[in-house]
Design an enzyme around this catalytic site. Structure first.
Site, short mmCIF file in Angstrom:
data_model
loop_
_atom_site.label_atom_id
_atom_site.label_comp_id
_atom_site.label_asym_id
_atom_site.label_seq_id
_atom_site.Cartn_x
_atom_site.Cartn_y
_atom_site.Cartn_z
NE ARG A 58 -4.24 -1.43 -0.08
CZ ARG A 58 -4.30 -2.51 -0.88
NH1 ARG A 58 -3.28 -2.81 -1.66
NH2 ARG A 58 -5.39 -3.26 -0.92
CG HIS A 82 -2.68 -1.12 -6.93
ND1 HIS A 82 -2.99 -0.42 -5.77
CD2 HIS A 82 -2.81 -2.43 -6.58
CE1 HIS A 82 -3.30 -1.27 -4.81
NE2 HIS A 82 -3.19 -2.49 -5.27
P1 NAI Z 1 -1.64 -11.34 4.76
O1 NAI Z 1 -2.72 -10.87 5.68
O2 NAI Z 1 -1.58 -12.77 4.37
O3 NAI Z 1 -0.21 -10.93 5.37
C1 NAI Z 1 0.06 -9.71 5.95
C2 NAI Z 1 1.11 -9.93 7.01
O4 NAI Z 1 1.45 -8.67 7.57
C3 NAI Z 1 0.62 -10.83 8.16
O5 NAI Z 1 1.54 -11.86 8.41
C4 NAI Z 1 0.54 -9.86 9.34
O6 NAI Z 1 0.83 -10.49 10.59
C5 NAI Z 1 1.61 -8.85 8.97
N1 NAI Z 1 1.49 -7.61 9.71
C6 NAI Z 1 0.39 -7.03 10.23
N2 NAI Z 1 0.73 -5.90 10.89
C7 NAI Z 1 2.07 -5.79 10.77
C8 NAI Z 1 3.01 -4.85 11.24
N3 NAI Z 1 2.65 -3.79 11.98
N4 NAI Z 1 4.32 -5.03 10.94
C9 NAI Z 1 4.72 -6.10 10.21
N5 NAI Z 1 3.86 -7.04 9.73
C10 NAI Z 1 2.57 -6.87 10.02
O7 NAI Z 1 -1.75 -10.41 3.48
P2 NAI Z 1 -1.19 -10.68 2.03
O8 NAI Z 1 -2.22 -11.39 1.23
O9 NAI Z 1 0.17 -11.24 2.12
O10 NAI Z 1 -1.10 -9.19 1.47
C11 NAI Z 1 -0.13 -8.26 1.93
C12 NAI Z 1 -0.49 -6.88 1.44
O11 NAI Z 1 -0.33 -6.86 0.02
C13 NAI Z 1 -1.97 -6.52 1.66
O12 NAI Z 1 -2.14 -5.91 2.89
C14 NAI Z 1 -2.25 -5.57 0.52
O13 NAI Z 1 -2.09 -4.25 1.01
C15 NAI Z 1 -1.17 -5.85 -0.50
N6 NAI Z 1 -1.69 -6.31 -1.79
C16 NAI Z 1 -1.30 -5.63 -2.92
C17 NAI Z 1 -1.74 -6.03 -4.16
C18 NAI Z 1 -1.30 -5.32 -5.41
O14 NAI Z 1 -1.88 -5.55 -6.49
N7 NAI Z 1 -0.29 -4.47 -5.37
C19 NAI Z 1 -2.67 -7.15 -4.29
C20 NAI Z 1 -2.97 -7.84 -3.05
C21 NAI Z 1 -2.51 -7.40 -1.84
#
Ligand code: NAI
Length: 344
Positions: A234, A295
Site C-alpha cells: 500500500r 497497482h
Molecule cells: P496477509 O494478511 O496474508 O499478510 C500480511 C502480514 O502482515 C501478516 O503476516 C501480518 O501479521 C503482517 N502484519 C500485520 N501488521 C504488521 C506490522 N505492523 N508489521 C509487520 N507485519 C505486520 O496479506 P497478504 O495477502 O500477504 O497481502 C499483503 C499486502 O499486500 C496486503 O495488505 C495488501 O495491502 C497488498 N496487496 C497488494 C496487491 C497489489 O496488487 N499491489 C494485491 C494484493 C494485496
C-alpha cells in the site's frame, strides 16, 4: 440479487459475468469510483462491489445504509479504504483475503530484476538500435540480504522466490509465522536489524496505524546506503517525499513502486495527455532508478478469476446462508476475519 459494481475496468467484467450468471447475481457496472458524490448510484441495490481506490468513509457508509444497501463486497484483500470502525454495527463488509499471492510476489521480483539489471533501459535502447552497455551495470542477487516486512501469504511466496535466487532473508512480522525461521537463510529479526542489514527491503504488510510510513525519515536513516525499496502493498507504507529525498541523496539505490501514497488520483487511468500536478510522483517517475507500475501486481488471469469467484461466493454466502467466512469484523480490534460470520 442486484449489486452495484464501482470502478469497473474492462478486465473485470468477463469473470464477474461468468460467475454472476452462474449464481444469479446481476451486476450493474459503473466506471466511476464509489465516493460521497457517486454513492447514490447504489440506490435500489442489495450491495456494492468496490476495489482499492473506492472511498468507503463514514459519509458513504451512512448513505449506503439509508438507501438500504446491506453489504460492501471488496474485490481485494486490503481494506484500508473502508472506515471499519464506522461500518461496525451498520453494514457488513466482505473481502477476498487471497486471490493469488504468486501474482503479487512475482511482480515484486519482476520489478526488482528490471530495476537492478536495467531491463527498462535496455528495452528502450535496443528498440532504438543503441547497443551500448554504458551505465547498464547491475549487481547479483545471489548472496544479497533481503528484508521482508510482513510474512503473510504474499511475503512468504516472495521469500521462497528470493531463496531460489540464493538470497539471505531477514524477516519481520508483528505475528511471526511458525516454522519459517530456519536459523540460517531465513531469520526473524527486529525491524531495526532488518533496516540496518538489508540490501533490499520489500514490503508485504497491510497499511495500519503501526505501518503508516514504515519507510520514513527515521527508518531510512538506519538503512544501508544504496538500499533498494520495493513496495507492492500500500502506498502510504512509504513516505514518498522522504523516498524522493533518499533517491536524490543516493541513500536509496533504487525504488520499485506498484503503489503510491496518492495513487487514487491517478492509478488505473490514462493521464498521458495531462499535466501531472503531483510533483513528487512526477519527479519519482523521472528518476532512472525508480520503476512505477500502476497497482498492477495483482493483474494476472488467475487472480482475476479467483477474485470474481470468491466475491460471488461471498455474496451468495452472505445473502443465502447469512454466513460468510470472508466477512471482516472490527469487533476483535484487529479486523481479523470474522469466522462466525455474525459480526453484529
Ligand atoms: P496477509 O494478511 O496474508 O499478510 C500480511 C502480514 O502482515 C501478516 O503476516 C501480518 O501479521 C503482517 N502484519 C500485520 N501488521 C504488521 C506490522 N505492523 N508489521 C509487520 N507485519 C505486520 O496479506 P497478504 O495477502 O500477504 O497481502 C499483503 C499486502 O499486500 C496486503 O495488505 C495488501 O495491502 C497488498 N496487496 C497488494 C496487491 C497489489 O496488487 N499491489 C494485491 C494484493 C494485496
Amino acid at each position: 440479487m442486484k449489486i452495484a459494481f464501482f470502478d469497473t475496468k474492462p478486465y473485470d467484467k468477463p469473470s464477474f459475468e461468468k460467475f454472476g450468471a452462474e449464481k444469479g447475481i446481476k451486476f450493474k457496472y459503473y466506471e466511476t469510483k464509489l465516493n460521497e458524490d457517486t454513492v447514490d448510484l447504489a440506490n435500489g441495490y442489495d450491495g456494492v462491489c468496490v476495489f482499492v481506490n473506492d472511498t468507503v468513509n463514514a459519509k458513504v457508509i451512512d448513505r449506503l445504509c439509508e438507501m438500504g444497501v446491506k453489504v460492501i463486497a471488496l474485490r481485494c484483500a486490503g481494506f484500508n479504504n473502508v472506515d471499519m470502525k464506522h461500518a461496525y454495527g451498520r453494514i457488513h463488509v466482505l473481502r477476498v483475503p487471497a486471490y493469488s499471492p504468486y501474482a503479487v510476489a512475482e511482480h515484486a521480483m519482476a520489478m526488482l530484476l528490471t530495476s537492478i539489471r536495467r531491463i527498462h533501459k535496455a528495452y528502450i535502447r535496443t528498440r532504438d538500435f543503441n547497443f551500448s552497455l554504458a551505465g547498464m551495470t547491475g549487481f547479483d542477487l545471489y548472496g544479497k540480504t533481503v528484508g521482508v516486512i510482513g510474512t503473510g501469504r504474499i511475503g512468504r511466496v516472495f521469500i521462497d522466490i528470493c531463496r531460489g535466487f540464493g538470497m539471505k532473508v531477514l524477516a519481520y512480522d508483528k505475528y511471526p509465522a511458525e516454522g519459517l525461521d530456519n536459523g540460517d537463510t531465513v531469520r526473524y529479526v527486529t525491524l531495526d536489524e532488518l533496516f540496518e542489514n538489508s540490501d533490499i527491503i520489500s514490503l508485504h504488510c497491510p497499511l495500519t496505524e503501526d505501518t503508516y510510513h514504515i519507510i520514513g525519515e527515521d527508518t531510512l536513516a538506519k538503512c544501508k546506503k544504496g538500499v533498494v525499496i520495493i513496495n507492492t502493498s500500500r502506498g502510504a507504507l512509504v513516505d514518498a517525499e522522504t523516498l524522493l529525498a533518499g533517491i536524490k541523496s543516493r541513500k536509496v539505490g533504487a525504488a520499485c513502486l506498484d503503489v503510491y501514497e496518492e495513487e487514487s488520483d491517478f492509478f488505473f487511468e490514462d493521464f498521458s495527455g495531462h499535466i501531472i500536478e503531483d510533483d513528487i510522483l512526477a519527479r519519482l517517475i523521472s528518476m532512472p532508478n525508480v520503476i512505477v507500475t500502476s497497482h498492477q501486481a495483482f493483474l494476472t488471469e488467475e487472480a482475476l478469476y479467483n477474485i470474481a469467484e470468491t466475491t460471488v461466493n461471498n455474496l451468495v454466502g452472505f445473502f443465502e446462508n447469512s454466513q460468510c467466512p470472508n466477512e471482516l469484523c472490527y469487533r476483535s480490534g484487529t479486523a481479523e476475519d470474522c469466522k462466525s460470520g455474525k459480526c453484529f
